[in-house]
Design a protein around this motif. Structure first.
Motif, PDB file in Angstrom:
ATOM      1  N   GLU A 127      -6.515  -3.873   1.537  1.00  0.00           N
ATOM      2  CA  GLU A 127      -7.529  -4.337   0.618  1.00  0.00           C
ATOM      3  C   GLU A 127      -7.449  -4.192  -0.908  1.00  0.00           C
ATOM      4  O   GLU A 127      -7.688  -5.370  -1.766  1.00  0.00           O
ATOM      5  CB  GLU A 127      -8.775  -3.938   1.107  1.00  0.00           C
ATOM      6  CG  GLU A 127      -9.194  -4.210   2.385  1.00  0.00           C
ATOM      7  CD  GLU A 127      -8.866  -3.101   3.672  1.00  0.00           C
ATOM      8  OE1 GLU A 127      -9.221  -3.254   4.551  1.00  0.00           O
ATOM      9  OE2 GLU A 127      -7.767  -2.459   2.944  1.00  0.00           O
ATOM     10  N   GLU A 154      -4.056   1.978  -2.899  1.00  0.00           N
ATOM     11  CA  GLU A 154      -4.554   2.649  -1.457  1.00  0.00           C
ATOM     12  C   GLU A 154      -4.782   2.008  -0.189  1.00  0.00           C
ATOM     13  O   GLU A 154      -4.670   2.850   0.653  1.00  0.00           O
ATOM     14  CB  GLU A 154      -5.966   3.433  -2.326  1.00  0.00           C
ATOM     15  CG  GLU A 154      -5.681   4.350  -3.393  1.00  0.00           C
ATOM     16  CD  GLU A 154      -4.946   5.587  -3.000  1.00  0.00           C
ATOM     17  OE1 GLU A 154      -4.902   6.128  -1.717  1.00  0.00           O
ATOM     18  OE2 GLU A 154      -4.315   6.085  -4.054  1.00  0.00           O
ATOM     19  N   SER A 155      -4.812   0.807  -0.307  1.00  0.00           N
ATOM     20  CA  SER A 155      -5.110   0.093   0.801  1.00  0.00           C
ATOM     21  C   SER A 155      -4.536  -1.253   0.767  1.00  0.00           C
ATOM     22  O   SER A 155      -4.529  -1.710  -0.412  1.00  0.00           O
ATOM     23  CB  SER A 155      -6.643   0.187   1.353  1.00  0.00           C
ATOM     24  OG  SER A 155      -6.993  -0.526   0.308  1.00  0.00           O
ATOM     25  N   LYS A 211      -6.542  -9.143   7.265  1.00  0.00           N
ATOM     26  CA  LYS A 211      -7.029  -8.913   6.004  1.00  0.00           C
ATOM     27  C   LYS A 211      -7.428  -9.908   4.911  1.00  0.00           C
ATOM     28  O   LYS A 211      -8.828  -9.917   4.434  1.00  0.00           O
ATOM     29  CB  LYS A 211      -6.129  -7.821   4.996  1.00  0.00           C
ATOM     30  CG  LYS A 211      -5.791  -6.614   5.651  1.00  0.00           C
ATOM     31  CD  LYS A 211      -7.091  -5.947   5.840  1.00  0.00           C
ATOM     32  CE  LYS A 211      -6.860  -4.451   6.705  1.00  0.00           C
ATOM     33  NZ  LYS A 211      -7.801  -3.787   7.228  1.00  0.00           N
ATOM     34  N   PRO A 258       0.772  -1.099  -0.006  1.00  0.00           N
ATOM     35  CA  PRO A 258       0.085   0.081  -0.088  1.00  0.00           C
ATOM     36  C   PRO A 258       0.830   1.452   0.098  1.00  0.00           C
ATOM     37  O   PRO A 258       2.002   1.174   0.556  1.00  0.00           O
ATOM     38  CB  PRO A 258      -0.696  -0.034   1.326  1.00  0.00           C
ATOM     39  CG  PRO A 258      -0.752  -1.536   1.521  1.00  0.00           C
ATOM     40  CD  PRO A 258       0.224  -2.113   1.112  1.00  0.00           C
TER      41      PRO A 258
END
Length: 338
Positions: free
Chosen positions: A247, A244-245, A271, A217
């Motif tokens: 996930e 961005e993340s 996650k 990320p």
């Protein structure tokens, strides 16, 4: 001994936790024992080796693989939800030392986690054990990008935690190395590599990742990918995608747009669980790196070295007691028990 027994000690299996056969007991290490086998014996899951390791770090003297025969290990219980977090008698709203941390980093720092996190409790305990303890305040800023610059660099706060320390010998120009003092390590974490289930990638050697695309990320450290003996990024040997993340990284992985995701083992495991990817993603045995978590202080802070000495002295004393092991074991037990 198989070639991958050494790195196999770090394997992280996304499998349900089997019932414990017993706990709060003593196990005497026998020939052929490993932390993996002991975790499997008592927890029914080899990946819970770290609970035993940190409960017995002094007795094991840092040995993860060649564990010494005859050493007596304490086997903690994983059901720790009813165990209370350490009190924080030094914590005050307006105090002489101002600490800065952020949430959403369980089990290390999280306002909704027991004791507000493993690192939070360890920092509190180390300050209690420091010479002439003084009260401290704790501020939560969940935008981690604001911590180093400007808040700590401008001395709005005296100390921040928990932060990864780069290899300042190999990269002395790293902005963290240039601008901040680092405490002694609070805790060690492993950075893992996650790939699609069914992928044949073994990652037995670094060059097996040459030509691959990894996702980490945006805003996360990358020094382990570009250390002197790798230079994956500098030489263009590995392509890095910064989503961005976490996930978003795992979504790219399951869509086949990247070859692997690299995160610390706790965040990665969480996650995978939260996104329901246990049957789609696997963890490779060999870790990308071992990193250390620290308290950091601006080098421009006029009392920086004094604060650093105070904290390090307290941390050293804390690690000489059972309290350090108890705090770590409780949080790891809670994390894996969930």
């Amino acid at each position: 001994m198989s070639k991958w027994f050494v790195t196999g000690i770090f394997a992280l299996a996304a499998t349900p936790l089997a019932a414990q056969t017993s706990c709060d007991v003593t196990h005497t290490l026998q020939g052929g024992d490993s932390l993996l086998s002991v975790a499997e014996q008592y927890y029914g899951d080899r990946s819970r080796w770290s609970v035993i390791y940190y409960a017995n770090e002094v007795a094991l003297a840092g040995n993860l693989v060649n564990v010494p025969v005859g050493v007596e290990l304490t086997i903690p219980c994983l059901e720790t939800a009813n165990r209370k977090a350490d009190p924080k008698p030094l914590l005050q709203d307006d105090a002489g030392i101002k600490l800065l941390t952020g949430s959403n980093y369980a089990p290390f720092t999280d306002q909704d986690w027991s004791g507000q996190g493993l690192a939070t409790e360890l920092v509190n305990a180390a300050l209690e054990e420091s010479p002439s303890p003084v009260p401290f305040s704790l501020t939560w800023e969940n935008d981690w990008s604001q911590h180093l610059f400007p808040k700590l660099d401008n001395k709005e706060f005296d100390m921040g935690f928990p932060w990864i320390k780069p290899d300042c010998n190999a990269d002395p120009e790293n902005e963290r190395c240039v601008n901040f003092h680092f405490s002694e390590p609070i805790f060690n974490i492993l950075v893992r590599l996650y790939v699609q289930d069914g992928d044949s990638l073994a990652f037995e050697k670094d060059d097996e990742l040459h030509g691959k695309t990894l996702c980490r990320p945006k805003g996360y450290f990358t020094h382990d990918l570009d250390r002197e003996d790798r230079q994956w990024l500098t030489k263009g040997l590995v392509k890095l995608t910064q989503a961005e993340s976490p996930e978003a990284c795992f979504n790219l992985l399951t869509e086949g747009k990247v070859d692997g995701v690299t995160l610390n083992e706790f965040l990665g495991y969480q996650k995978i669980k939260d996104m329901g990817l246990a049957d789609k993603v696997k963890t490779l045995d060999r870790p990308i790196s071992t990193e250390t978590l620290h308290v950091i202080i601006s080098k421009r802070h006029w009392r920086g070295t004094t604060h650093l000495y105070r904290f390090n002295a307290g941390l050293e004393k804390l690690k000489s007691t059972k309290r350090y092991e108890e705090i770590v074991s409780r949080h790891l037990g809670l994390f894996w028990g969930e």
